[in-house]
Motif scaffolding. Structure first.
Motif, short mmCIF file in Angstrom:
data_model
loop_
_atom_site.label_atom_id
_atom_site.label_comp_id
_atom_site.label_asym_id
_atom_site.label_seq_id
_atom_site.Cartn_x
_atom_site.Cartn_y
_atom_site.Cartn_z
N VAL A 177 1.00 -1.50 -0.11
CA VAL A 177 0.00 0.16 0.22
C VAL A 177 1.09 1.48 0.15
O VAL A 177 1.73 1.77 0.90
CB VAL A 177 -0.68 0.20 0.95
CG1 VAL A 177 -1.95 1.39 1.06
CG2 VAL A 177 -1.71 -0.78 1.58
N GLY A 178 0.65 1.92 -0.91
CA GLY A 178 1.67 3.38 -1.30
C GLY A 178 3.45 2.93 -2.23
O GLY A 178 3.94 1.93 -1.74
N VAL A 179 2.80 3.25 -3.16
CA VAL A 179 3.91 2.28 -4.40
C VAL A 179 4.88 3.56 -4.94
O VAL A 179 5.23 3.40 -6.46
CB VAL A 179 3.69 2.17 -5.82
CG1 VAL A 179 4.56 1.44 -6.08
CG2 VAL A 179 2.09 0.67 -4.91
N GLY A 180 5.54 4.09 -4.08
CA GLY A 180 6.41 5.38 -4.54
C GLY A 180 7.54 4.76 -4.46
O GLY A 180 7.55 4.02 -5.12
N ASN A 209 -9.00 -2.89 -0.26
CA ASN A 209 -9.71 -4.13 0.59
C ASN A 209 -8.69 -4.96 -0.37
O ASN A 209 -8.92 -6.63 0.77
CB ASN A 209 -11.21 -3.77 -0.43
CG ASN A 209 -12.01 -2.66 0.66
OD1 ASN A 209 -12.16 -2.35 1.71
ND2 ASN A 209 -13.07 -2.71 -0.07
N GLU A 210 -8.25 -5.35 -0.96
CA GLU A 210 -7.78 -6.28 -2.14
C GLU A 210 -6.84 -6.14 -2.58
O GLU A 210 -6.45 -7.66 -1.20
CB GLU A 210 -8.19 -5.97 -3.65
CG GLU A 210 -7.88 -7.53 -4.18
CD GLU A 210 -7.83 -7.11 -5.97
OE1 GLU A 210 -7.33 -8.30 -6.70
OE2 GLU A 210 -8.44 -6.20 -6.01
N ALA A 211 -6.25 -5.30 -1.81
CA ALA A 211 -4.75 -5.41 -1.23
C ALA A 211 -4.70 -6.27 0.28
O ALA A 211 -3.70 -6.94 0.61
CB ALA A 211 -3.95 -3.62 -1.07
N LYS A 229 0.63 -7.44 -5.11
CA LYS A 229 -0.55 -6.63 -5.60
C LYS A 229 -0.52 -4.70 -4.92
O LYS A 229 0.56 -4.91 -4.09
CB LYS A 229 -2.00 -7.59 -4.77
CG LYS A 229 -2.06 -8.56 -5.62
CD LYS A 229 -4.08 -8.69 -4.67
CE LYS A 229 -3.80 -9.94 -4.90
NZ LYS A 229 -6.00 -10.54 -4.61
N LEU A 230 -0.37 -4.43 -6.10
CA LEU A 230 0.01 -2.97 -5.68
C LEU A 230 -1.52 -2.37 -5.34
O LEU A 230 -2.35 -2.15 -5.92
CB LEU A 230 0.26 -2.49 -6.67
CG LEU A 230 1.87 -3.35 -7.32
CD1 LEU A 230 2.64 -2.27 -8.21
CD2 LEU A 230 3.02 -3.32 -5.96
N CYS A 231 -0.99 -0.93 -4.17
CA CYS A 231 -2.51 -0.07 -3.42
C CYS A 231 -1.97 1.20 -3.80
O CYS A 231 -0.98 1.68 -3.03
CB CYS A 231 -2.84 -0.61 -2.78
SG CYS A 231 -4.39 0.58 -1.96
N ASP A 232 -2.25 1.75 -4.57
CA ASP A 232 -1.41 4.14 -5.04
C ASP A 232 -2.71 4.92 -5.80
O ASP A 232 -2.43 3.96 -6.62
CB ASP A 232 -0.56 3.03 -5.10
CG ASP A 232 0.11 4.55 -5.56
OD1 ASP A 232 -0.74 5.40 -5.68
OD2 ASP A 232 1.56 4.78 -4.50
N PRO A 233 -3.74 4.50 -5.11
CA PRO A 233 -4.99 5.09 -5.58
C PRO A 233 -4.27 6.53 -6.50
O PRO A 233 -4.97 7.09 -7.34
CB PRO A 233 -6.46 5.49 -4.28
CG PRO A 233 -5.78 4.49 -3.59
CD PRO A 233 -4.34 4.50 -3.44
N PRO A 234 -3.52 7.20 -5.71
CA PRO A 234 -3.54 8.59 -6.28
C PRO A 234 -2.63 8.22 -7.80
O PRO A 234 -2.80 8.78 -8.31
CB PRO A 234 -2.31 9.53 -5.72
CG PRO A 234 -3.21 8.72 -4.19
CD PRO A 234 -3.11 7.39 -4.32
N ARG A 235 -1.70 7.68 -7.83
CA ARG A 235 -0.88 6.64 -8.93
C ARG A 235 -1.81 5.99 -9.96
O ARG A 235 -2.40 6.34 -10.99
CB ARG A 235 0.12 5.72 -8.79
CG ARG A 235 1.13 6.16 -7.98
CD ARG A 235 2.75 5.13 -8.27
NE ARG A 235 2.84 5.03 -9.62
CZ ARG A 235 3.67 4.46 -9.35
NH1 ARG A 235 3.79 3.41 -8.74
NH2 ARG A 235 3.81 3.37 -11.30
N ALA A 236 -2.57 5.10 -9.37
CA ALA A 236 -3.24 4.81 -10.69
C ALA A 236 -4.66 5.80 -11.02
O ALA A 236 -5.01 5.34 -12.23
CB ALA A 236 -4.88 4.19 -9.94
#
Length: 384
Positions: free
Chosen positions: A123-126, A165-167, A144-151
């Motif tokens: 969670v957080g892919v910086g 939730n999936e992460a 599994k990568l979770c990063d809403p701003p990047r998405a």
């Protein structure tokens, strides 16, 4: 020229000694009086840099030897013409190696012969999350990568990212987000009662990002309930006055040192040295590598008889074993209540030298290509 700097920034003299006078002060207690006559201010994440600290000073350049900037009032600096630079990515590899070491301990606890059977949600892919994801991917982990701003910013990579939730369904969930409150995707307490309720004893949560990402009170409550997840915390709410009760209940507790490898620290110093030199029109002749000492352990050797998982564990923990920091922090929390904050800060100030995997040469005699690839993926130097 006067350079006021956090006393815990390494190699200040080596990088800045020929540029100006250096005055070292405590970053935690730095005051407006400390910086009033300064031309340059160099800090870490423990110092709040804002109007209260800088108004009326001569400071024209602020550098933080850290990847985060939530301790900096960037708007106020810009309004007042004060140049600013951070050190993004300086300790990304250090934190990634911290997480790998925690994963190796967890795999051992779960009696896994192959640690790559674990699925990992990041969670957080910086800078840090990306570095960790690359290492885990090369090691064969399901990630599994979770990063809403990047998405949102990268619509062409929409299939790359999952929602929180999936992460949170992965065997291991590792947090590497900045701390944000007012952004489109705030990270403050993104893990609270609802999210914690869905986690089980078959999962591990790692937080090596920002302490306030997880609601500490909700976590403490969840850890006293049935089927609670295992938790490894390197960052905490209200540092340095962290909760001794939470320290007591988590599986692994370390004092915000995930990024404290010598390589990571020195690279942070180099990055703000280069930024300051550019700002002042000075040449940049120094590099971190020229100041790194010989490591205490320089070589390990494995033969064809070596078990792959055991060999990786031995090499990783030769460079860094989180259980040592866990023991130090638990001991520090036994201090009287009014002394615990200072004890936490001392653990960081007096942190022993820790080298990254790249400092260790691994000699492999007759070993499999799979083992060779694993060592390369982590970052060790190989001699075959």
């Amino acid at each position: 020229m006067l350079i006021v700097a956090d006393e815990n920034i390494p190699l200040l003299d080596a990088f800045f000694g020929d540029i100006g006078e250096i005055r070292r002060v405590s970053g935690r207690t730095m005051s407006a009086e400390d910086v009033r006559e300064a031309d340059v201010l160099l800090v870490r994440s423990v110092t709040r840099v804002n109007r209260t600290l800088l108004e009326g000073s001569r400071v024209r350049f602020v550098g933080t030897a850290t990847i985060g900037t939530d301790h900096i009032d960037l708007g106020w600096l810009k309004e007042n013409g004060i140049h600013f630079s951070a050190a993004p990515g300086c300790n990304a590899n250090s934190v990634a190696e911290y997480v790998l070491s925690v994963l190796s301990l967890y795999a051992e606890r779960c009696a896994l012969g192959d640690w790559s059977r674990l699925s990992v949600g990041i969670v957080g892919v910086g800078n840090v999350g990306r570095e960790l994801a690359e290492k885990l991917g090369r090691l064969g982990f399901s990630v599994k990568l979770c990063d809403p701003p990047r998405a949102e910013r990268e619509p062409k990579a929409a299939g790359t990212f999952v929602d929180l939730n999936e992460a949170l369904t992965c065997d291991v969930v590792s947090f590497h987000t900045p701390l944000t409150r007012d952004s489109a995707y705030p990270t403050y307490h993104i893990i609270s009662e609802r999210e914690l309720a869905g986690l089980t004893a078959k999962q591990l949560v790692i937080n090596a990002g920002r302490g306030e990402v997880i609601d500490g009170a909700a976590l403490l409550k969840r850890l006293d309930q049935a089927d609670a997840p295992l938790v490894a915390l390197d960052v905490w709410e209200q540092e340095p006055q962290i909760s001794p009760e939470l320290v007591d209940r988590v599986w692994l507790a370390t004092p915000h040192i995930g990024g404290y490898s010598l390589e990571g620290k020195v690279q942070g110093t180099e990055m703000i040295y280069r930024a300051m030199s550019r700002f002042m029109g000075l040449p940049t002749r120094k590099q971190a590598g020229q100041f790194l000492p010989e490591p205490a352990l320089s070589k390990v050797s494995f033969t064809s008889a070596a078990d792959e998982q055991a060999a990786i564990q031995i090499a990783l923990r030769s460079c860094y074993d989180p259980r040592q920091d866990d023991a130090r922090l638990r001991h520090a929390m036994r201090a009287p209540a009014d002394e615990r904050g200072a004890a936490f800060d001392r653990l960081r100030r007096d942190y022993p030298v820790r080298r990254e995997c790249s400092s260790l040469k691994v000699q492999l005699k007759g070993t499999s290509k799979s083992l060779q690839d694993s060592f390369r993926a982590i970052g060790f130097k190989l001699k075959i």
